[in-house]
Design a protein around this motif. Structure first.
Motif, PDB file in Angstrom:
ATOM      1  N   TYR A 257      -6.085   4.783   8.783  1.00  0.00           N
ATOM      2  CA  TYR A 257      -5.219   4.122   7.175  1.00  0.00           C
ATOM      3  C   TYR A 257      -3.703   3.577   8.104  1.00  0.00           C
ATOM      4  CZ  TYR A 257      -1.393   5.572   4.110  1.00  0.00           C
ATOM      5  OH  TYR A 257      -0.307   5.945   3.447  1.00  0.00           O
ATOM      6  N   LEU A 260      -4.786  -0.405   8.875  1.00  0.00           N
ATOM      7  CA  LEU A 260      -5.531  -0.925   7.774  1.00  0.00           C
ATOM      8  C   LEU A 260      -3.709  -1.144   6.349  1.00  0.00           C
ATOM      9  CD1 LEU A 260      -8.243   1.238   6.138  1.00  0.00           C
ATOM     10  CD2 LEU A 260      -8.173  -1.081   6.779  1.00  0.00           C
ATOM     11  N   GLN A 261      -2.811   0.144   7.094  1.00  0.00           N
ATOM     12  CA  GLN A 261      -1.635  -0.004   5.782  1.00  0.00           C
ATOM     13  C   GLN A 261      -0.787  -1.662   6.758  1.00  0.00           C
ATOM     14  OE1 GLN A 261      -0.351   0.976   3.040  1.00  0.00           O
ATOM     15  NE2 GLN A 261      -2.812   2.682   2.941  1.00  0.00           N
ATOM     16  N   TYR A 264      -2.010  -4.278   5.238  1.00  0.00           N
ATOM     17  CA  TYR A 264      -1.729  -4.847   4.275  1.00  0.00           C
ATOM     18  C   TYR A 264       0.096  -5.490   4.222  1.00  0.00           C
ATOM     19  CZ  TYR A 264      -5.052  -2.215   2.489  1.00  0.00           C
ATOM     20  OH  TYR A 264      -6.590  -1.256   2.343  1.00  0.00           O
ATOM     21  N   GLY A 267      -0.092  -8.768   5.570  1.00  0.00           N
ATOM     22  CA  GLY A 267      -0.918  -9.362   4.355  1.00  0.00           C
ATOM     23  C   GLY A 267       0.407 -10.164   2.737  1.00  0.00           C
ATOM     24  N   SER A 268       1.482  -8.990   2.913  1.00  0.00           N
ATOM     25  CA  SER A 268       2.069  -9.482   1.817  1.00  0.00           C
ATOM     26  C   SER A 268       3.394 -10.182   2.593  1.00  0.00           C
ATOM     27  CB  SER A 268       2.752  -8.284   1.100  1.00  0.00           C
ATOM     28  OG  SER A 268       2.809  -7.333   2.506  1.00  0.00           O
ATOM     29  N   GLN A 281       6.217  -1.120   2.639  1.00  0.00           N
ATOM     30  CA  GLN A 281       5.224  -0.338   3.681  1.00  0.00           C
ATOM     31  C   GLN A 281       5.559   0.290   4.208  1.00  0.00           C
ATOM     32  OE1 GLN A 281       2.790  -1.475   1.748  1.00  0.00           O
ATOM     33  NE2 GLN A 281       0.997  -1.360   3.419  1.00  0.00           N
ATOM     34  N   THR A 285       4.439   4.541   4.103  1.00  0.00           N
ATOM     35  CA  THR A 285       3.453   4.153   3.610  1.00  0.00           C
ATOM     36  C   THR A 285       2.699   4.114   5.387  1.00  0.00           C
ATOM     37  OG1 THR A 285       3.676   3.142   1.788  1.00  0.00           O
ATOM     38  CG2 THR A 285       1.902   2.128   3.445  1.00  0.00           C
ATOM     39  N   SER A 296       3.881  -5.101  12.666  1.00  0.00           N
ATOM     40  CA  SER A 296       3.770  -5.542  11.337  1.00  0.00           C
ATOM     41  C   SER A 296       4.878  -5.401  10.585  1.00  0.00           C
ATOM     42  CB  SER A 296       2.727  -3.950  10.346  1.00  0.00           C
ATOM     43  OG  SER A 296       3.333  -3.101  10.896  1.00  0.00           O
ATOM     44  N   GLU A 300       5.859  -8.500   7.643  1.00  0.00           N
ATOM     45  CA  GLU A 300       5.865  -8.538   6.204  1.00  0.00           C
ATOM     46  C   GLU A 300       7.214  -8.986   6.090  1.00  0.00           C
ATOM     47  OE1 GLU A 300       5.988  -5.109   3.063  1.00  0.00           O
ATOM     48  OE2 GLU A 300       6.296  -3.735   5.573  1.00  0.00           O
TER      49      GLU A 300
END
Length: 410
Positions: A257, A260-261, A264, A267-268, A281, A285, A296, A300
């Motif tokens: 989890y 994967l967050q 995300y 990618g965002s 995130q 999250t 990450s 973002e």
């Protein structure tokens, strides 16, 4: 007349001797500036990634993580600069200190497991807490490996070419690996300690042919193990392998989890990012976003462009370490700086590979940026050791020696 004729030649000979003995005036300010820049950037991103969690956890104190990290960083920077300016790593006491740190770190790891001073956090007993101050002894073991193994290698001299000597160096590395794993339940740090020992051993006897023979075998075994586990995930369901087996299972299944967050978030962010402080995130999250998943959040908020700038900073820092190692005045200085180079590069690679889901989650921090007072402090001190080596570099054209001679005469 004969004496007058000979006097200039005698003075020239004395000057040449003095040039060889004089220390260099070189000091790698570029490495120091890059380190300060990375630490400063890390503090900014740490506050951005941790402010929400800190405010909700510590009664509105959104700067809790920031102030702790800033205090450790500032203290370590001062210590590193003093160390690099005042310490001569050629002195005998430096070698005794290397042995003390190596064996002392193992003793401290034993204290974590067998004494009440051991402190448990995040489900693992890895810290020592004394009078409100906590540290991870396994992080000290990295400095011990970097400082102590080169001493043993130089003491062995030509005997280092023997299989027995190489196995002994590997054995010293495995002692640290086993201590970190069994005494502090920190296998990821233990793996780094083992890799550091392998890198230092390779540099002591860089016979590429010997190592290339075993490399294909290791790659084939790793590929076979990956395929077998990938096609038989039920092994993890029936076996009781603990959280490490769960991490491998989650990785083979497509990612946990948290990972994967993090993907995300990357990618965002796109190319330009959402803007500093605008990550979504990080708000509950991504668990512990300020730790090993902070890369990450960088992607973002600052986008791929910002992430590339961070990687360029790390690349330049490693380049400066490479320059110092290449021009070090002796083998010990070269091995010291190469150990620091290996440590930084290994942690950066492993951290980013975890964030990108290329390897199972390890909990390894991003150097100078992730939250962790002990980690960032010891990493900065390692930079201080490299700067100490840089102070003794003499340019091949003798320019620095001439400058030192002029200063001495004045």
């Amino acid at each position: 007349m004969a004496e007058k004729v000979n006097m200039p030649s005698q003075k020239k000979e004395k000057k040449k001797k003095r040039k060889k003995k004089l220390p260099s005036d070189f000091y790698d300010y570029n490495l120091l500036a890059c380190t300060i820049l990375l630490v400063s950037f890390g503090l900014i991103m740490l506050y951005s990634a941790s402010a929400y969690e800190a405010a909700s956890t510590f009664k509105g104190n959104d700067m809790y993580y920031f102030t702790h990290q800033a205090g450790f960083s500032a203290g370590a920077l001062v210590l590193a600069i003093v160390l690099s300016r005042r310490v001569d790593y050629h002195k005998p006491w430096f070698y005794w200190m290397a042995a003390f740190i190596y064996w002392g770190s193992i003793a401290l790891m034993a204290a974590v497991k067998f004494t009440p001073l051991g402190y448990e956090a995040y489900g693992a007993r890895r810290w020592l807490r004394i009078s409100g101050f906590s540290m991870q002894p396994a992080e000290l073991g990295k400095i011990g490996i970097i400082m102590y193994l080169p001493c043993i290698i130089l003491k062995m001299g030509k005997n280092m070419r023997t299989i027995r000597a190489k196995l002994f160096i590997l054995f010293l590395g495995m002692i640290q690996l086993g201590a970190a794993w069994k005494l502090t339940d920190n296998l990821s740090t233990g793996i780094i300690l083992g890799l550091l020992a392998c890198v230092i051993l390779f540099l002591a006897d860089p016979d590429v042919k010997k190592y290339l023979i075993g490399l294909p075998i290791v790659l084939v075994i790793a590929a076979v193990v990956y395929v077998v586990l990938k096609n038989n995930l039920q092994i993890f369901e029936t076996a009781n392998g603990g959280f490490r087996a769960n991490r491998v299972y989650e990785w083979l299944s497509g990612g946990s989890y948290q990972i994967l967050q993090g993907l995300y978030a990357i990618g965002s962010g796109g190319f330009k990012g959402k803007g500093l402080g605008n990550s979504t995130q990080k708000i509950t999250t991504i668990p512990e976003a300020q730790n090993d998943m902070i890369f990450s959040i960088i992607c973002e908020e600052l986008g791929i462009f910002g992430a590339l700038l961070v990687l360029l900073l790390f690349g330049y820092l490693l380049y400066r370490l490479f320059v110092i190692a290449q021009n070090a005045p002796d083998a010990y200085g070269m091995l010291l700086t190469s150990g620091v180079f290996a440590h930084v590069s290994i942690q950066v690679i492993l951290n980013i590979c975890v964030v990108l889901n290329l390897i199972p989650a390890t909990g390894i921090t991003l150097p100078f940026i992730s939250y962790g007072g002990t980690s960032v402090a010891f990493m900065i001190i390692e930079i201080g050791i490299a700067l100490c080596v840089s102070r003794f570099i003499v340019f091949r054209d003798g320019q620095n020696a001439e400058q030192g001679e002029t200063a001495e005469e004045q």
